[in-house]
Scaffold this motif. Sequence first.
Motif, PDB file in Angstrom:
ATOM      1  N   THR A 229       1.026  -1.220   0.097  1.00 43.54           N
ATOM      2  CA  THR A 229       0.042   0.194   0.216  1.00 43.54           C
ATOM      3  C   THR A 229       1.208   1.173   0.173  1.00 43.54           C
ATOM      4  O   THR A 229       0.534   2.273  -0.786  1.00 43.54           O
ATOM      5  CB  THR A 229      -1.169  -0.118   1.158  1.00 43.54           C
ATOM      6  N   VAL A 230       2.046   0.998   0.605  1.00 47.34           N
ATOM      7  CA  VAL A 230       2.555   2.404   0.717  1.00 47.34           C
ATOM      8  C   VAL A 230       3.396   2.640  -0.395  1.00 47.34           C
ATOM      9  O   VAL A 230       3.416   4.052  -0.789  1.00 47.34           O
ATOM     10  CB  VAL A 230       3.579   2.198   1.963  1.00 47.34           C
ATOM     11  N   LEU A 231       4.027   1.014  -0.847  1.00 53.27           N
ATOM     12  CA  LEU A 231       5.070   1.767  -2.073  1.00 53.27           C
ATOM     13  C   LEU A 231       3.712   2.230  -2.952  1.00 53.27           C
ATOM     14  O   LEU A 231       4.291   3.123  -4.282  1.00 53.27           O
ATOM     15  CB  LEU A 231       5.143   0.088  -2.505  1.00 53.27           C
ATOM     16  N   ALA A 232       2.757   1.357  -3.244  1.00 54.63           N
ATOM     17  CA  ALA A 232       1.882   2.336  -4.221  1.00 54.63           C
ATOM     18  C   ALA A 232       1.155   3.126  -4.390  1.00 54.63           C
ATOM     19  O   ALA A 232       0.943   4.269  -5.017  1.00 54.63           O
ATOM     20  CB  ALA A 232       0.665   1.149  -4.196  1.00 54.63           C
ATOM     21  N   GLY A 233       1.295   4.385  -2.756  1.00 59.13           N
ATOM     22  CA  GLY A 233       0.300   5.059  -2.847  1.00 59.13           C
ATOM     23  C   GLY A 233      -1.131   4.986  -3.338  1.00 59.13           C
ATOM     24  O   GLY A 233      -1.530   4.077  -3.206  1.00 59.13           O
ATOM     25  N   LEU A 270      12.679  -1.341   1.581  1.00 64.36           N
ATOM     26  CA  LEU A 270      11.690  -0.889   0.166  1.00 64.36           C
ATOM     27  C   LEU A 270      10.775   0.056   0.810  1.00 64.36           C
ATOM     28  O   LEU A 270      10.723   1.459   0.342  1.00 64.36           O
ATOM     29  CB  LEU A 270      11.315  -1.540  -0.392  1.00 64.36           C
ATOM     30  N   PHE A 271      10.409  -0.800   2.027  1.00 60.09           N
ATOM     31  CA  PHE A 271       9.409  -0.014   2.639  1.00 60.09           C
ATOM     32  C   PHE A 271       9.565   1.491   3.609  1.00 60.09           C
ATOM     33  O   PHE A 271       8.898   2.457   3.500  1.00 60.09           O
ATOM     34  CB  PHE A 271       8.922  -0.406   3.538  1.00 60.09           C
ATOM     35  N   LEU A 272      10.529   1.812   4.186  1.00 58.81           N
ATOM     36  CA  LEU A 272      11.180   2.606   5.000  1.00 58.81           C
ATOM     37  C   LEU A 272      11.275   3.452   4.007  1.00 58.81           C
ATOM     38  O   LEU A 272      11.234   4.629   3.838  1.00 58.81           O
ATOM     39  CB  LEU A 272      12.180   2.035   6.013  1.00 58.81           C
ATOM     40  N   LEU A 273      12.150   3.381   2.613  1.00 55.96           N
ATOM     41  CA  LEU A 273      12.526   3.914   1.736  1.00 55.96           C
ATOM     42  C   LEU A 273      11.925   4.929   1.382  1.00 55.96           C
ATOM     43  O   LEU A 273      11.786   5.955   1.208  1.00 55.96           O
ATOM     44  CB  LEU A 273      13.628   3.480   0.972  1.00 55.96           C
ATOM     45  N   VAL A 274      10.680   3.900   0.603  1.00 54.38           N
ATOM     46  CA  VAL A 274       9.759   4.841   0.135  1.00 54.38           C
ATOM     47  C   VAL A 274       8.761   5.723   0.717  1.00 54.38           C
ATOM     48  O   VAL A 274       8.475   6.758   0.936  1.00 54.38           O
ATOM     49  CB  VAL A 274       8.662   3.778  -0.248  1.00 54.38           C
ATOM     50  N   LEU A 275       9.151   5.230   2.428  1.00 52.35           N
ATOM     51  CA  LEU A 275       8.014   6.420   3.034  1.00 52.35           C
ATOM     52  C   LEU A 275       8.852   7.496   3.184  1.00 52.35           C
ATOM     53  O   LEU A 275       8.024   8.214   4.168  1.00 52.35           O
ATOM     54  CB  LEU A 275       7.715   5.387   4.666  1.00 52.35           C
ATOM     55  N   LEU A 277      11.040   9.103   1.705  1.00 50.86           N
ATOM     56  CA  LEU A 277      11.759   9.704   0.949  1.00 50.86           C
ATOM     57  C   LEU A 277      10.455  10.142  -0.393  1.00 50.86           C
ATOM     58  O   LEU A 277      10.728  11.159  -0.575  1.00 50.86           O
ATOM     59  CB  LEU A 277      12.806   8.728  -0.235  1.00 50.86           C
ATOM     60  N   LEU A 278      10.015   8.991  -0.457  1.00 50.81           N
ATOM     61  CA  LEU A 278       8.465   9.159  -1.682  1.00 50.81           C
ATOM     62  C   LEU A 278       6.966   9.269  -0.417  1.00 50.81           C
ATOM     63  O   LEU A 278       6.450   8.120  -1.363  1.00 50.81           O
ATOM     64  CB  LEU A 278       8.158   8.132  -2.902  1.00 50.81           C
ATOM     65  N   ARG A 286      -2.082  12.125  -3.316  1.00 55.47           N
ATOM     66  CA  ARG A 286      -2.511  12.045  -1.845  1.00 55.47           C
ATOM     67  C   ARG A 286      -1.346  12.186  -1.628  1.00 55.47           C
ATOM     68  O   ARG A 286      -0.819  10.849  -0.678  1.00 55.47           O
ATOM     69  CB  ARG A 286      -3.532  11.242  -1.793  1.00 55.47           C
ATOM     70  N   ALA A 287      -0.999  13.389  -0.493  1.00 54.41           N
ATOM     71  CA  ALA A 287      -0.033  13.549   0.128  1.00 54.41           C
ATOM     72  C   ALA A 287      -0.447  12.403   1.449  1.00 54.41           C
ATOM     73  O   ALA A 287      -1.737  12.257   1.881  1.00 54.41           O
ATOM     74  CB  ALA A 287       0.358  15.047   0.979  1.00 54.41           C
ATOM     75  N   ARG A 288       0.460  12.990   1.763  1.00 56.96           N
ATOM     76  CA  ARG A 288       0.071  11.496   3.684  1.00 56.96           C
ATOM     77  C   ARG A 288       1.183  12.062   4.911  1.00 56.96           C
ATOM     78  O   ARG A 288       0.655  11.713   5.825  1.00 56.96           O
ATOM     79  CB  ARG A 288       0.482  10.333   3.269  1.00 56.96           C
ATOM     80  N   ARG A 289       1.115  12.932   4.487  1.00 53.39           N
ATOM     81  CA  ARG A 289       2.715  13.822   5.607  1.00 53.39           C
ATOM     82  C   ARG A 289       2.073  14.483   6.957  1.00 53.39           C
ATOM     83  O   ARG A 289       0.589  14.753   6.339  1.00 53.39           O
ATOM     84  CB  ARG A 289       3.005  14.300   5.323  1.00 53.39           C
TER      85      ARG A 289
END
Lengths: 290, 334
Positions: A229-233, A270-275, A277-278, A286-289
């Motif tokens: 889900t995180v990779l996909a956005g 991969l999960f942490l990096l995408v979370l 950095l992207l 959509r932004a999730r920050r």
Amino acid sequence: MIELLLQALFSGLLVGGVYALVALGLAISFGAMRIINLAHGELVLLAAYCAYVVEARAGLDPYLAIPLALVVVTLVCTAVFLMIDRIRDHRELNSLILTFGVGIVLTNAILLVFASDVRTTSSPVLQDATVLEPIYAMNGELIAFALSLVLMVALWWWLRKSWYGRAVRAVSSNRAAATLMGISPVRTELTAFLVAGALASFAGVALFTMSVVQPALGHALTVKAFIVTVLAGVGSIPGVFLAAILLGITEALTVTLASSALQELVGMVLFLLVLFLLPNGLFGARARRG
Amino acid sequence: MTPLTPTALPRGGAASRAALPGKAALAAGLLVLALLPVMTGASNYMLGLLISALILAGIALAWALLGNLGGMVSFGHAAFFGVGGYASALLSGKLDLPVLLTVPAGGLIAAAASLAMLPALRLSGPYFALAILAYAQIFRILATEASWLTGGGAGLQGIPGLPSVFGLDLASRTGSYLLLVAIVTLCALAYAAVRRSPVGLALRAIAESEDATRVVGVNSILLKSMMLLLSAFIAGVFGALNAHIIGFLEPEYAFSGIWSLMPIIAAIFGGYRTVIGPIGGAVIIYLFDQVVAKGLIAVGHQIILGIVLVVMVLAAPNGLLGLIRAKGDRDAAA
């Protein structure tokens, strides 16, 4: 070497199909309710054990367990939904802890009833391999992949064309505005939650026919679904599908090129990096920050 | 966005000052209660259970510190517990450093390891929870893979025990128990001090509405970072103490999800918005799980803990203490 890589790519693709089913359920309920269901993997596992019961105890084909799995998972989902709906304060964090608790209950209930043994299908048809020189696949894997493709198209159609599907999207994009348009947010959330449960049911039965299951797997499945889900956005079915395939293939390649111990590590990193950095994921809008 | 709720607001200054003598009496009572097992000569078995319960209390306190003052639910405190344990075990075992030095060093190294989680502080609640969960998994895998350092899956054997201090053998059951009572008390006092400080007030405001707090000019990321480091330090210290007490570590044990799961249950059960709640919750929940639940159900006894967690979130989200307080408020109003 080329053959090994081709095989890894193909196996990763097939596993990715089931990851996609697990992740889609999670993404749908999260999209509609803004609540992460940490028991989602356990729901999948519950369905897998329904398939086990139908095959091992009733002697039927595991795919015939789908109605049973749907009934069982829908009942549990409804109960979980009613509980989440009762939470008033700090809804986001409390529901996270609540579903975490539900996950512990389900894992241990499965452990109590079925012991910690590893289970898989004993159907010779499903375990037989189809060989397409130089690569091969278990029939169970091929059927599960086909099933996940069909379900994804069905889900896409439902979200686009049906009234309830469009209501889910409306609530997910702007709850207040959707309410003003005459959509009942609670009923829509329940619908989304039950659709997520239905996807979990199919995913669980498919998982049982193509891989091994054990009680502790539920938690790992939830984590995998999250990675996807995180990779996909947030917000795109094809995105979830692509991310799931990407994870499946990355894992399969890691096993082939490095070691099976590192397979999990790659997904987590991969999960942490995408979370970090992207924050919008690879395919999301959509932004999730916070 | 969570709406402001009266129950979650910090209690008024005048009210807490008036409650001070009561708090002193409560503290004295708790201290007597804590020393009771030693004074009555409890069995080694009972002391062993209490030692484990206090170690859990320490991590639960660390978890609650981050949850209460940082507004962040962590699903990965096992990472800090494991890093602290391994760091202290390696420093004392391989470099022959004194254990009294390596235990705080283990905490510091756990805090240093938490620096990698700083980017996660920008994420909203659920995403932080999942990021730290993945982070803990990474440590478990790394500890298994880096066998030249950690002994891999086979683990570390013969970790040096706790020394004797002023004639008290800390390695004995009584000594370990007293040491843990002292350190848990110390951590609780530190937590209470942070809570009362302006930093603590700012953090509780952040937990209610981060956006609103930022508008007033509070550097929320800096304050949350401080809580993460402190929380990791405390969890690391307890990981180190545990390693020296049991004398053995392996990745599946030191980084086990249990160390992430049990503190959550303990803190929620006791009431994680207070200082005493996680400690009392840990002791009650641990003894209940080991003595009652395990007796009833040998395999899968955690099902009872899961049910407790679900019931607490629904019926008493502020824990046992919150329940008692709510009753007190009702009685006072009547």
